[in-house]
Design a protein around this motif. Structure first.
Motif, short mmCIF file in Angstrom:
data_model
loop_
_atom_site.label_atom_id
_atom_site.label_comp_id
_atom_site.label_asym_id
_atom_site.label_seq_id
_atom_site.Cartn_x
_atom_site.Cartn_y
_atom_site.Cartn_z
N GLY A 73 105.52 -35.28 86.14
CA GLY A 73 105.97 -35.92 87.37
C GLY A 73 107.44 -36.28 87.31
N GLN A 74 107.88 -36.77 86.13
CA GLN A 74 109.29 -37.10 85.94
C GLN A 74 110.15 -35.85 86.03
OE1 GLN A 74 110.40 -40.22 85.56
NE2 GLN A 74 112.55 -39.60 85.45
N ILE A 75 109.67 -34.77 85.43
CA ILE A 75 110.40 -33.49 85.51
C ILE A 75 110.55 -33.04 86.95
CG2 ILE A 75 110.20 -31.00 85.00
CD1 ILE A 75 108.95 -31.79 82.31
N VAL A 81 115.57 -33.94 92.88
CA VAL A 81 116.84 -34.63 93.15
C VAL A 81 118.03 -33.71 92.88
CG1 VAL A 81 118.36 -36.48 92.32
CG2 VAL A 81 115.97 -36.96 92.80
N ILE A 82 117.99 -33.00 91.75
CA ILE A 82 119.10 -32.12 91.39
C ILE A 82 119.19 -30.93 92.34
CG2 ILE A 82 119.90 -30.49 89.62
CD1 ILE A 82 118.98 -32.51 87.53
N LYS A 239 122.63 -25.20 83.09
CA LYS A 239 123.10 -26.56 82.79
C LYS A 239 122.22 -27.59 83.46
CE LYS A 239 127.26 -29.45 82.93
NZ LYS A 239 128.69 -29.51 83.36
N GLU A 240 121.80 -27.33 84.70
CA GLU A 240 120.92 -28.25 85.42
C GLU A 240 119.55 -28.32 84.78
OE1 GLU A 240 122.78 -28.02 89.95
OE2 GLU A 240 121.37 -26.49 89.27
N ILE A 241 119.04 -27.19 84.33
CA ILE A 241 117.75 -27.16 83.64
C ILE A 241 117.81 -27.98 82.36
CG2 ILE A 241 116.18 -25.66 82.34
CD1 ILE A 241 116.66 -23.55 84.54
N GLN A 242 118.88 -27.82 81.60
CA GLN A 242 119.04 -28.59 80.36
C GLN A 242 119.11 -30.09 80.66
OE1 GLN A 242 118.80 -27.59 77.26
NE2 GLN A 242 119.14 -29.67 76.49
N SER A 243 119.77 -30.45 81.75
CA SER A 243 119.87 -31.86 82.14
C SER A 243 118.50 -32.43 82.48
CB SER A 243 120.80 -31.99 83.35
OG SER A 243 120.81 -33.32 83.84
N LYS A 247 116.65 -35.53 80.48
CA LYS A 247 116.26 -36.74 81.22
C LYS A 247 114.75 -36.99 81.18
CE LYS A 247 120.06 -36.76 84.57
NZ LYS A 247 120.42 -36.60 86.01
N SER A 248 113.99 -35.92 80.92
CA SER A 248 112.53 -36.02 80.97
C SER A 248 111.89 -35.98 79.60
CB SER A 248 111.97 -34.88 81.83
OG SER A 248 112.65 -34.78 83.06
#
Length: 314
Positions: A73-75, A81-82, A239-243, A247-248
């Motif tokens: 769910g966090q992922i 959002v991203i 880069k967004e996937i890594q972020s 975060k998750s």
């Protein structure tokens, strides 16, 4: 405590307090033959859920308890959002709206009127649940909402659920042997693990449904997050996937759990590991689970995805 999660924390803390006042016999209710913890899942809410209108662009994630639904769910929330390129102001407004509407963290949690309030949420809605397809509203299938089915090997699921059950005042406490028996017979909250997987297996070839495996998500989170993004149509960079992965992570979520979930956060995160079942299963229990899996899930597509011989054999 994060202000935008205060209403969630208050709901969960109230449920824990109410659960501590109930006798073991009072803590669970039954709906369509499935047990639910009554301080967070009311029969009236489950009945009202039948009228819930899912949208075509909804993202619905379902997973049996302790299969990693909070993590996924966090992922999904981070991904949404991203992908939407929200500004900080837009993120704040969305969080404030969820607080104003008193949106609970699972679809089946809360009061019957919540589904009417959810109509005021803007798309895309990320909806998390533990429900099987027989209780999930029919509109989810009719309107072809995107559905992600999260699975985890049954032995680790059972052990994690046992520890969680005994830390949470919303459930009646059990010895390991008693909980094992109840789990094998589907006499635990949210019903049978085996029925959950077997019922979702019937839908797994639908174009709007995909499956995710907890163990694979742990082993290669970047690859699995990329696969989720492709399924949902989210154009994300490496880069967004890594972020999103960072975060998750379990470590990050455990550290921030108390801030975002209050006392519940301390209870939610334990190990998040693979193979912990070896600490509790007896030889006879191993054999019983092996027989049960072979009988109910060995011939299914989701059963194959669990990779039982890899994760559940000594």
């Amino acid at each position: 405590m994060a202000k935008d999660r205060k209403h969630v924390v208050e709901f969960l803390d109230r449920a824990l307090e109410d659960g501590s006042k109930l006798s073991p016999e009072e803590k669970l209710c039954s709906y369509k033959g499935i047990l639910f913890p009554i301080t967070i899942c009311h029969p009236e809410t489950l009945q009202a859920l039948e009228t819930f209108e899912a949208r075509k662009d909804d993202v619905i994630m379902t997973g049996y308890p302790k299969c990693g639904s909070h993590w996924l769910g966090q992922i999904l929330n981070n991904m949404s959002v991203i992908a939407a390129k929200y500004t900080e102001e837009e993120k704040t407004k969305r969080a404030e709206l969820e607080k104003e509407l008193d949106i609970t963290p699972r679809l089946e949690f809360g009061d019957p009127s919540k589904f009417k309030r959810m109509e005021n949420l803007p798309s895309r809605r990320i909806i998390i649940t533990h429900l099987d397809p027989n209780i999930l509203p029919k509109s989810a299938f009719k309107n072809k909402a995107k559905i992600l089915v999260l699975i985890r090997n049954p032995k680790d699921t059972l052990v994690s659920f046992f520890h969680f059950n005994n830390k949470m005042s919303i459930f009646p406490t059990k010895t390991w042997d008693d909980f094992f028996t109840d789990f094998m017979n589907g006499k635990v909250s949210w019903g049978s693990y085996f029925d959950f997987v077997k019922e979702w297996d019937k839908y797994i070839d639908d174009e709007n449904v995909t499956s995710l495996c907890y163990e694979e998500l742990k082993e290669n989170p970047n690859l699995e997050v990329k696969r989720i993004a492709t399924f949902l149509g989210f154009p994300l960079t490496e880069k967004e996937i890594q972020s999103i992965v960072e975060k998750s992570s379990f470590k990050t979520m455990k550290q921030s759990g108390q801030e975002t979930l209050g006392a519940f956060g301390d209870l939610l995160f334990r190990k998040g590991s693979v193979g912990d079942w070896k600490t509790l299963f007896s030889e006879s229990q191993n054999k019983e689970m092996d027989r049960k899996f072979e009988e109910h899930l060995a011939g299914t597509k989701l059963g194959a995805r669990i990779k039982y011989d890899i994760y559940c054999k000594t």
